[in-house]
Design an enzyme around this catalytic site. Structure first.
Site, PDB file in Angstrom:
ATOM      1  N   ASP A 150      -1.488  -4.422   6.436  1.00 40.35           N
ATOM      2  CA  ASP A 150      -0.500  -3.656   6.584  1.00 40.35           C
ATOM      3  C   ASP A 150      -0.413  -2.505   5.065  1.00 40.35           C
ATOM      4  OD1 ASP A 150       2.457  -2.884   7.031  1.00 40.35           O
ATOM      5  OD2 ASP A 150       2.512  -3.293   5.039  1.00 40.35           O
ATOM      6  N   GLU A 164      -2.961  -5.979  12.241  1.00 36.79           N
ATOM      7  CA  GLU A 164      -2.845  -5.589  10.511  1.00 36.79           C
ATOM      8  C   GLU A 164      -3.877  -6.866   9.954  1.00 36.79           C
ATOM      9  OE1 GLU A 164       1.445  -3.801   9.995  1.00 36.79           O
ATOM     10  OE2 GLU A 164       1.320  -6.128   9.861  1.00 36.79           O
TER      11      GLU A 164
END
Lengths: 249, 249
Positions: free
Chosen positions: B71, B141
């Site tokens: 992320d 992610e």
């Protein structure tokens, strides 16, 4: 371009530095650990929005774009630093510590410790700079953005690790990681209001659940939170409530 | 270690791949553009929390830590991408577009487009995987985190730019960037409640101001927002209110 060519170019360019530029370049070298290649990036990094000039097309020239970029780069490097440092801690812990390291107040402190605040004070000497409380932290993020654009990811990462993160008192940050729920309860006792945490939904199966919790103050829903456990959802709701109700954490 | 040595090591290791590992390695190569060096990172990246095993010390082994790392890396690369693509847009615009690109729903879509969803479906064939709505976006992610650890920043950045960002319909994202204030007003008319934006404070000087706005619904403060202009502060308050009141945006 090879580093050799670049450093030659740098030496030639720096021959034409003004007195002001020479001083700034020296300060940046002291701060970052190496002479800047493109000094104008660093000039921009210390230009706070309150001192912004307008360009021909009406755009304000300030460090806000660099701050946006630096914030993202800093976030990534700090994320990796914590990921490696704490191999046995879960992502909730890592996220919380990261947000405490890159919050405005923490960055302000670092900016003062590394001397960026002095460069800015020098820059605005005699000018009417509003003493905006986050000016140093903003400039620190913008500086990270400038270093990234000027020198690339690896240099910037090393700069963050060796010259910024080193100033964090990590043990203290971990120790004081807030229990938001207890902050909200303390607050409710002081304010004499009724606080209730209400689990409104549980989704998922036996192995993976998601709880949704509402935080209710005097029968009004103030905040909600989600999490894999009831405790996590309550913490999340309490954290959101602290922000909304301006409860000091 | 040089790339040559690594690739030799890789070839030797891959001789001992199981049938499952061979298939996974081939899928990853197709997705990422190059054979994985350390396959176990990718195995971990597709392990959703709902299918997590517990290790000896009671820690759950899932992709959540990789997701946290990915992320942050994705955020940095997207931030730089937009910074360069829109040299004349301010940081508010860049921040908003970035958050729209890396939100859960957008990442889910990308994960489906690049075929990561298929790898996951294959992985959990016959197993009782909860159909958690963000499972693909989470895994995407985590995959970015795995690629970063396996191949380093430059490779990972190229992977994100050439193989993920390319799938975003950026024009559409920009066009539909929400006007949160109008969303809140629409909502209030539908719900027949009274909404008011109230400027509670203005700090700063002539050149640099900060406005603080409260969004009041039926005389209760629901959200607050800050910004350099009244309009920005109202947008921020409205955005917060959309989240708190679950107004679809």
């Amino acid at each position: 371009m090879s580093n050799l060519k670049l450093s030659r170019l740098l030496r030639i360019r720096s021959l034409f530095y003004s007195k002001y530029e020479k001083r700034l370049a020296a300060s940046i070298k002291h701060l970052v650990g190496s002479k800047p290649f493109n000094l104008s990036l660093y000039k921009l990094a210390i230009k706070h929005a309150s001192a912004a000039e307008e360009s021909i097309n009406g755009m304000k020239i300030s460090n806000e774009r660099l701050e946006y970029l630096g914030d993202a780069i800093l976030g990534a490097v700090v994320a990796e630093f914590l990921f490696i440092k704490f191999p046995y801690r879960d992502e909730g812990f890592l996220t919380e510590i990261r947000s405490r390291m890159v919050n405005r107040e923490a960055l302000n402190q670092i900016a003062i410790k590394v001397g960026l605040s002095k460069i800015i004070a020098e820059e605005y000497k005699g000018k009417n700079l509003v003493s905006h409380k986050s000016i140093y932290g903003d400039a620190l993020e913008a500086l990270v953005g400038a270093v990234y654009l000027d020198r690339g990811y690896h240099f910037c990462r090393k700069f963050i690790l060796k010259r910024l993160i080193i100033h964090f008192d990590l043990d203290n940050i971990i120790k004081t990681t807030s229990n938001f729920k207890s902050k909200v309860i303390e607050w409710s006792q002081k304010e004499n209001v009724e606080v209730d945490f209400k689990t409104v939904s549980v989704s998922g199966n036996q192995r993976f659940k998601e709880f949704e919790v509402e935080l209710i103050v005097n029968k009004e829903i103030v905040a909600t939170g989600k999490g894999a456990t009831k405790k996590k959802a309550e913490q999340e709701a309490a954290k959101n409530a602290c922000e909304i109700l301006h409860i000091a954490i």
